[in-house]
Design an enzyme around this catalytic site. Structure first.
Site, PDB file in Angstrom:
ATOM      1  CE  LYS A 179       0.636  -1.619 -16.596  1.00  0.00           C
ATOM      2  NZ  LYS A 179       1.522  -0.818 -15.681  1.00  0.00           N
ATOM      3  N   GLY A 231       0.641  -7.344  -7.536  1.00  0.00           N
ATOM      4  CA  GLY A 231       0.847  -5.994  -7.036  1.00  0.00           C
ATOM      5  C   GLY A 231       0.222  -5.822  -5.670  1.00  0.00           C
ATOM      6  CB  SER A 232      -0.604  -2.769  -3.797  1.00  0.00           C
ATOM      7  OG  SER A 232      -1.607  -2.136  -4.576  1.00  0.00           O
ATOM      8  CB  ALA A 235      -3.495  -2.215  -7.361  1.00  0.00           C
ATOM      9  N   GLY A 236      -5.280  -4.656  -6.295  1.00  0.00           N
ATOM     10  CA  GLY A 236      -5.951  -5.922  -6.558  1.00  0.00           C
ATOM     11  C   GLY A 236      -7.440  -5.851  -6.297  1.00  0.00           C
ATOM     12  CD  GLU A 253       2.257 -12.871  -5.756  1.00  0.00           C
ATOM     13  OE1 GLU A 253       2.350 -12.315  -4.631  1.00  0.00           O
ATOM     14  OE2 GLU A 253       3.124 -12.798  -6.624  1.00  0.00           O
ATOM     15  CB  CYS A 287       4.740  -9.578  -2.070  1.00  0.00           C
ATOM     16  SG  CYS A 287       4.864 -10.823  -3.364  1.00  0.00           S
ATOM     17  CD  GLU A 385       3.430  -5.927   0.729  1.00  0.00           C
ATOM     18  OE1 GLU A 385       4.035  -6.946   0.369  1.00  0.00           O
ATOM     19  OE2 GLU A 385       2.449  -5.467   0.116  1.00  0.00           O
TER      20      GLU A 385
END
Length: 487
Positions: A179, A231-232, A235-236, A253, A287, A385
């Site tokens: 995706k 991702g963020s 979201a993780g 990650e 990141c 971040e």
């Protein structure tokens, strides 16, 4: 550059299929702010079809009976095609998300090839089958594919992160539903066509661009055995919650707020040179970038001046120009976020020494490379971040204080130590709460495990540790005679 084109179909089951709806995802140039292409917006029905195709490929057809050498052969052909079409890939990524073309060519395309090559090297040594014997029994240890993998890729280094998901999945015999991010779906279509040419069997890799709601559906899909996400941290956490309910395997990650500890004996020429890419590459949208620069109180002004001179040497402008060092941010929303952090730093009393605004460019989502000094270690700009070309210089009084400040965030993805005393540098690195530390700007490479601690993630990618999350262990009890024959 005319590499971007609109797409009307989805890559599912080895075929270019009609999507279930007429909804589209527009790809917007961060330079011109105009739509440059569009792709189908995947739906739940499309995800169902993709997962079903991945499951069929996992259990029937040629894929389950292919040897490791067969799978390596497919990926070697993919590698050759990526090299052959490297200019097209680089141009596409630059137009999708604004990375300077010189960095797209030297990083955004070169690193994915290196990632692929590193995994191919590791796979031949990986213990897919081993024997263990003791006085209590003998076992054949098998590492088998975990199953259907959902790979969710962000927009900042899309091809690298696609390879981080796709290559270990295929090497271990898994199948994949990929995706890509709505901001950068076009390079994934190029990968799909390369996989076709490389001889990847139908259904082994399926690609469905989609928005957040459909992405969450993929993560929760009962036909998915494992999720791998970059991702963020926000979201993780949501993905971890969903996977936790079903005990689904997950690798995350996530974000970072990495510190570069500059010790008093550091070579400042070397240090500042390393920050060019270590803090500002990809327009600050990586990141692992070092966004907190920790310096001895007595060296703060010299380091700030040197960083200012570094920024003066960097050209801001159209990322399609090979002379450009800093391009635009990926979206208007991302620019608004970054500008909000800059305003927060000013409100918290940080001293602005460079940048802080928008460059004199008519169009595009640009932010000047920005430096703050005298930053308090607990302020928002030192804790959150930012994902833009903004760094915080934080003074410290002792080595102990520097390590304490470096560890004083919820993140732990990356970090640096700069010193001419290597033993001291390694000692400091060991005390930093982070998955990777770069000593004097030296990369750990793609054979070493990469990942985070604390809110920076779960699990590791790269190295043999990067294959581990894609396999399930099975122990088969055998006789001593069989064990001796298999060893």
């Amino acid at each position: 550059m005319n590499s971007v084109t609109s797409e009307n179909r989805l890559f599912i089951g080895g075929e270019w299929t009609t999507p279930a709806s007429d909804e589209r995802i527009n790809v917007i140039s961060p330079v011109t702010e105009e739509v440059i292409a569009s792709v189908p917006a995947g739906t739940r029905e499309d995800i169902d079809r993709a997962v079903a195709a991945a499951h069929r490929a996992l259990t029937s057809g040629p894929w389950p009976s292919m040897t490791l050498e067969d799978r390596i052969g497919i990926l070697r052909r993919l590698r050759d095609l990526m090299v052959e079409q490297s200019d097209l890939l680089a141009d596409t990524i630059t137009q999708e998300m604004g990375c300077p073309i010189s960095q797209s060519r030297s990083i955004q395309v070169v690193n994915p090839v290196r990632i692929l090559e590193a995994y191919l090297e590791i796979a031949t040594q990986y213990p897919f089958r081993s024997v263990r014997s003791s006085s209590y029994g003998h076992a054949l240890i098998l590492r088998e594919p975990v199953g259907v993998v959902a790979g969710i890729v962000p927009w900042n280094v899309p091809l690298s992160l696609t390879m981080q998901k796709l290559v270990p999945a295929l090497l271990t015999g898994c199948t994949l539903v990929l995706k890509p991010s709505p901001e950068t779906p076009l390079d994934a279509y190029l990968v799909a066509r390369m996989l076709e040419k490389a001889g990847c069997p139908p259904g082994v890799v399926n690609i469905v661009p989609a928005g957040r709601e459909v992405s969450e559906y993929l993560v929760s899909h009962p036909g998915v055995n494992k999720v791998t996400f970059t991702g963020s941290s926000a979201a993780g956490r949501r993905i971890a919650e969903i996977c936790g309910r079903d005990l689904r395997r997950v690798t995350l990650e996530l974000g970072g707020k990495s510190a570069a500890i500059v010790l008093e004996d550091a070579d400042l020429d070397q240090t500042v040179a390393a920050l060019r890419l270590g803090s500002f590459r990809n327009n600050g949208q990586i990141c692992t970038l070092k966004t907190r620069i920790l310096v001895p109180v007595g060296l703060q002004e010299e380091v700030v001046d040197r960083i200012g001179s570094l920024i003066d040497s960097m050209q801001i402008g159209d990322p399609r120009d090979t002379a450009t060092d800093i391009g635009p941010l990926v979206s208007e929303r991302q620019r608004n976020i970054v500008e909000g952090y800059i305003a927060s730093a000013l409100a918290d009393g940080a001293r602005l020494t460079k940048g802080g605004g928008r460059p004199d460019i008519d169009r595009g989502w640009f932010v000047e490379p920005t430096v703050f000094a005298d930053v308090g270690p607990d302020t928002t700009i030192a804790q959150q971040e930012i994902f833009g070309p903004v760094i915080a210089v934080i003074p410290y009084g002792s080595e102990e204080e520097a390590i304490s400040i470096a560890n004083n965030t919820r993140y732990g993805l990356n970090g640096s130590v700069f010193t001419t005393d290597i033993d001291r540098g390694i000692s400091v690195a060991k005390r930093m709460e982070t998955g990777t530390v770069e000593l004097n700007g030296n990369s750990a490479g793609f054979l070493a495990p990469m990942g985070g601690v604390k809110h920076s993630g779960l699990g590791r990618e790269f190295g043999p540790e990067g294959l581990d999350p894609f396999v399930e262990l099975k122990s088969v009890g055998i006789s001593g005679e069989v064990a001796a024959r298999l060893q």
